[in-house]
Enzyme design. Structure first.
Site, PDB file in Angstrom:
ATOM      1  N   HIS A 195      -1.456   1.136  10.555  1.00 30.29           N
ATOM      2  CA  HIS A 195      -1.710  -0.111   9.761  1.00 30.29           C
ATOM      3  C   HIS A 195      -1.060  -0.390   8.418  1.00 30.29           C
ATOM      4  CE1 HIS A 195      -5.028  -1.879  12.445  1.00 30.29           C
ATOM      5  NE2 HIS A 195      -4.986  -0.572  12.890  1.00 30.29           N
ATOM      6  N   ASP A 198       2.518  -2.826   1.151  1.00 30.71           N
ATOM      7  CA  ASP A 198       1.507  -3.220   1.981  1.00 30.71           C
ATOM      8  C   ASP A 198       1.710  -3.133   3.462  1.00 30.71           C
ATOM      9  OD1 ASP A 198      -1.312  -4.030   2.796  1.00 30.71           O
ATOM     10  OD2 ASP A 198      -1.120  -5.651   0.960  1.00 30.71           O
TER      11      ASP A 198
HETATM   12  C1  GDG Z   1      -5.043  -2.312   5.829  1.00 32.93           C
HETATM   13  C2  GDG Z   1      -3.339  -2.435   5.480  1.00 32.93           C
HETATM   14  C3  GDG Z   1      -2.984  -4.426   6.824  1.00 32.93           C
HETATM   15  C4  GDG Z   1     -11.231  -8.555   1.059  1.00 32.93           C
HETATM   16  N1  GDG Z   1     -12.338  -8.638   0.048  1.00 32.93           N
HETATM   17  C5  GDG Z   1     -13.293  -9.313   0.720  1.00 32.93           C
HETATM   18  C6  GDG Z   1     -12.911  -9.413   1.864  1.00 32.93           C
HETATM   19  N2  GDG Z   1     -11.840  -8.906   2.255  1.00 32.93           N
HETATM   20  C7  GDG Z   1     -11.062  -8.864   3.429  1.00 32.93           C
HETATM   21  C8  GDG Z   1      -9.812 -10.021   3.555  1.00 32.93           C
HETATM   22  C9  GDG Z   1      -9.177  -9.396   4.494  1.00 32.93           C
HETATM   23  C10 GDG Z   1      -9.419  -7.610   4.623  1.00 32.93           C
HETATM   24  O1  GDG Z   1     -10.655  -7.695   3.824  1.00 32.93           O
HETATM   25  C11 GDG Z   1      -8.368  -7.174   3.866  1.00 32.93           C
HETATM   26  O2  GDG Z   1      -7.239  -6.728   4.524  1.00 32.93           O
HETATM   27  P1  GDG Z   1      -5.644  -6.527   4.051  1.00 32.93           P
HETATM   28  O3  GDG Z   1      -4.649  -6.586   5.158  1.00 32.93           O
HETATM   29  O4  GDG Z   1      -5.518  -7.732   2.790  1.00 32.93           O
HETATM   30  O5  GDG Z   1      -5.741  -5.205   3.355  1.00 32.93           O
HETATM   31  P2  GDG Z   1      -6.033  -3.839   3.583  1.00 32.93           P
HETATM   32  O6  GDG Z   1      -7.840  -3.517   3.554  1.00 32.93           O
HETATM   33  O7  GDG Z   1      -5.612  -2.790   2.698  1.00 32.93           O
HETATM   34  O8  GDG Z   1      -5.957  -3.246   5.055  1.00 32.93           O
HETATM   35  C12 GDG Z   1      -2.878  -3.739   5.461  1.00 32.93           C
HETATM   36  C13 GDG Z   1      -4.574  -4.212   7.300  1.00 32.93           C
HETATM   37  O9  GDG Z   1      -5.134  -2.824   7.307  1.00 32.93           O
HETATM   38  C14 GDG Z   1      -4.614  -4.522   8.767  1.00 32.93           C
HETATM   39  O10 GDG Z   1      -3.927  -3.814   9.538  1.00 32.93           O
HETATM   40  O11 GDG Z   1      -2.848  -5.737   6.988  1.00 32.93           O
HETATM   41  O12 GDG Z   1      -1.679  -3.705   5.088  1.00 32.93           O
HETATM   42  O13 GDG Z   1      -3.360  -2.081   3.802  1.00 32.93           O
HETATM   43  O14 GDG Z   1      -9.636  -9.602   5.945  1.00 32.93           O
HETATM   44  O15 GDG Z   1     -10.233 -11.205   3.785  1.00 32.93           O
HETATM   45  N3  GDG Z   1     -13.786 -10.025   2.953  1.00 32.93           N
HETATM   46  C15 GDG Z   1     -14.989 -10.385   2.441  1.00 32.93           C
HETATM   47  N4  GDG Z   1     -15.252 -10.275   1.167  1.00 32.93           N
HETATM   48  C16 GDG Z   1     -14.356  -9.815   0.269  1.00 32.93           C
HETATM   49  O16 GDG Z   1     -14.732  -9.842  -0.809  1.00 32.93           O
HETATM   50  N5  GDG Z   1     -15.634 -11.233   3.166  1.00 32.93           N
END
Ligand code: GDG
Length: 469
Positions: A169, A378
Site C-alpha cells: 500500500h 504517499d
Molecule cells: C495507506 C497509505 C494508501 C483520516 N482521518 C480520519 C479518517 N481518515 C481516513 C481517510 C482515508 C484514510 O483514513 C487514510 O487513507 P490515506 O490513503 O490518506 O492514508 P494512510 O492511512 O497512510 O494509508 C496510502 C492507503 O494505505 C490505501 O492503500 O492510499 O498511501 O499510506 O480513508 O478518510 N476517517 C474518519 N475520521 C478521521 O478523522 N472517519
C-alpha cells in the site's frame, strides 16, 4: 461466536489488522463491541470477500489478549496476538521505525536494529502459520502491506499449493535507497514468494523489478515478469480506489449539506475554507502546509478575516518517537499562527487532533473550497480521491503533492512539490483566487478518473490477474 480452525477457506486475506476492532464500552474491559476498523485498506479489501464463498481474514486485534477465531457475517476472523514487547519490535520498531521511513524516503531517518528485525521475522512467521492453517487446498491468499513482506515466502514454503498475491500500500523506494537495508535480500525474497505483486504506481513496481534483477534474486522475463525459483512472478501497478458511491451519495444528502452549512457558519462564514485531513504522520506534510499558510499570512497575501483552515490530524502511532515530536511541532505551529493572526472567537486554524466520524468528515469535504494534500511521499492518498468524490457539483480545488500516488490519476489537480515552499504558497494563493469555471474544468476529469476505478474494481482487477496463470 468462537469456532475451530479448519483448512477450509478458499480465499484468505492476511493483513496487519483484522477488519474489525474491539471497542471497550466501559473502559475496564468488562463490556464492549466489535466495530469496523478505520482506514482505507479495510474499506477497499472487505468487499472482495463477498465474491468468495468461504473466506477468512488473518490479522491483529490491536490488543495483547489471545482471542479465539470467530465468524462475523460469514467471514472467518482469525486473530493473531502479540505481546506488548513483540508489538514494540514488530510494529513500532521494524515496521514503523525502519520500513515506513525508508520507503517514504528521507522524511525521518530509518533506524536499523537487529532485535526489531528478529521481532519482525517472528511475527511474520505467526501470520504465515495462521494462513497455512486456515487455507483450503489450492486456495487464494492475498497478503497486504509492508508489515508482512516475509509472509508470501514463508507461506509458499509451508503450502506450495496456494496461489499467493501481495499488495504493497505504500511506495517502494528506488533500489539505491533500499539496498542500505541490512535485510534487503530477505525482504525481497519474502515478496518473491508471491505469484503476483501489486504496487500503487508503475514507478514502485519498476523499483522492485530493478532491485531484484540487480541483486540477482530473479531474472527479467520481460515487462512486469520475473523468473524466480522456477516460477513466474508478475509485478504490476494497481492504483487503489475508494468506495466512490458511498462518498458521492452521502455528499448529496440534505443531512450532509445542512451539516456543511452549519460548519461554515461556525467557522465565522469565511470567504474561503481550506481543509487538511490526515493521520498525524510526518510523511503527510502537515507542517509544510502550515508553514506556507503562515508565510502567506505574514506577508499579507492572505487575509485572516477571509480564509480559515481546518486541519484534522487523526492520532496515529503515538508510541513512536518521531510521531510525538511531530505532534509537538504541529501544536506549536498552530499556536503561532493563531497567536499572530487570529482574533478572539476566530482562530485561523481549527486543529482537531481526534478521529472525526464519517458524517462529519463528509461535511468537511463539502464545506471546503480548497483541499490541501501535501505529502512528501504517499503510496496513493485516499483523502484526495474522497474529496473529489464528494464534490459532485464540480466546485472546489484540490492542491495535491506530485509525490502522492494519486497524482498519476489526478493530474488535473494543482500539483505541488512539497519541498518547494514558494511553489506551495503560489498554489495556495492560486487556489484562493480560482474562478469557478477553472475549478470545474479541473474537477470534471478528476471525477471521471475516480469513478472509473473504485475499490471494487481495484480488488477485482488484482484478483483476476492473480487467478490468471
Ligand atoms: C495507506 C497509505 C494508501 C483520516 N482521518 C480520519 C479518517 N481518515 C481516513 C481517510 C482515508 C484514510 O483514513 C487514510 O487513507 P490515506 O490513503 O490518506 O492514508 P494512510 O492511512 O497512510 O494509508 C496510502 C492507503 O494505505 C490505501 O492503500 O492510499 O498511501 O499510506 O480513508 O478518510 N476517517 C474518519 N475520521 C478521521 O478523522 N472517519
Amino acid at each position: 461466536m468462537a469456532t475451530t480452525t479448519e483448512p477450509d477457506r478458499k480465499f484468505v486475506i492476511v493483513a496487519n489488522r483484522l477488519p474489525v476492532r474491539w471497542v471497550d464500552d466501559d473502559r475496564n474491559g468488562d463490556s464492549g463491541h466489535w466495530e469496523t476498523s478505520p482506514g482505507g485498506l479495510v474499506s477497499a479489501v472487505r468487499p472482495s470477500v463477498a465474491d468468495y464463498g468461504q473466506a477468512g481474514w488473518i490479522g491483529w486485534t490491536g490488543s495483547d489478549v489471545d482471542e479465539e477465531p470467530f465468524v462475523d457475517d460469514g467471514l472467518l476472523l482469525h486473530p493473531v496476538s502479540m505481546t506488548v514487547d513483540e508489538k514494540e519490535l514488530f510494529y513500532d520498531g521494524m515496521s514503523n521505525g525502519t520500513l515506513w521511513p525508508l520507503y517514504h524516503d528521507k522524511a525521518v531517518p530509518a533506524e536499523f536494529h537487529r532485535h526489531w528485525w528478529d521481532g519482525y521475522r517472528r511475527i511474520n512467521r505467526r501470520y504465515a502459520d495462521a494462513a497455512a492453517k486456515v487455507a483450503a487446498e489450492g486456495a487464494t491468499v492475498w497478503v497486504h502491506d509492508y508489515q508482512l513482506q516475509l509472509v508470501p515466502g514463508m507461506l509458499r514454503e509451508l503450502r506450495p499449493d496456494l496461489r499467493i498475491g501481495f499488495f504493497l500500500h505504500i511506495p517502494f523506494p528506488p533500489p539505491e535507497l533500499f539496498v542500505g537495508l541490512p535485510w534487503r535480500d530477505e525482504i525481497a525474497l519474502g515478496m518473491l514468494g508471491s505469484d503476483l505483486i501489486g504496487f500503487q504506481t508503475p514507478d514502485a513496481a519498476d523499483n522492485f523489478h530493478r532491485l531484484v534483477v540487480r541483486r540477482g534474486l530473479a531474472d527479467d522475463s520481460g515487462p512486469g515478469v520475473l523468473a524466480h525459483a522456477g516460477r513466474r512472478v508478475r509485478t504490476r501497478a494497481y492504483p487503489i480506489g475508494i468506495d466512490v458511491a458511498r462518498y458521492d451519495q452521502a455528499a448529496r444528502t440534505d443531512k450532509v449539506s445542512d451539516h456543511a452549512r452549519d460548519l461554515r457558519a461556525r467557522l465565522g462564514a469565511p470567504h474561503t475554507v481550506m481543509l487538511g485531513v490526515d493521520r498525524l504522520d510526518y510523511t503527510k506534510g502537515i507542517d509544510v502546509r502550515l508553514r506556507a499558510l503562515k508565510e502567506l499570512l505574514d506577508d499579507g497575501d492572505i487575509n485572516p478575516r477571509q480564509v480559515t483552515m481546518v486541519q484534522v490530524a487523526q492520532p496515529s502511532r503515538d508510541d513512536v518517537e518521531a510521531y510525538i515530536t511531530l505532534r509537538e511541532e504541529v501544536d506549536r505551529m498552530v499556536g503561532e499562527i493563531n497567536g499572530d493572526h487570529g482574533r478572539v472567537g476566530f482562530p485561523v486554524v481549527h486543529y482537531i487532533h481526534q478521529n472525526v466520524d464519517f458524517p462529519e468528515l463528509l461535511a468537511m469535504y463539502r464545506a471546503a473550497d480548497i483541499m490541501l494534500v501535501t505529502p512528501f511521499r504517499d503510496g496513493m492518498n485516499l483523502v484526495a480521491k474522497e474529496y473529489v468524490a464528494a464534490r459532485y457539483d464540480l466546485t472546489g480545488c484540490l492542491v495535491l503533492s506530485e509525490f502522492a500516488g494519486a497524482a498519476t490519476e489526478l493530474s488535473d489537480a494543482l500539483l505541488v512539490n512539497p519541498y518547494d515552499i514558494d511553489g506551495l504558497k503560489a498554489a495556495i494563493a492560486r487556489a484562493v483566487a480560482m474562478e469557478p469555471t477553472e475549478a470545474r474544468a479541473r474537477l470534471e476529469p478528476m471525477r471521471a478518473a475516480v469513478l472509473a476505478n473504485d475499490a471494487v474494481d481495484w480488488a477485482r482487477g488484482f484478483l483476476a490477474d492473480l487467478a490468471d496463470r
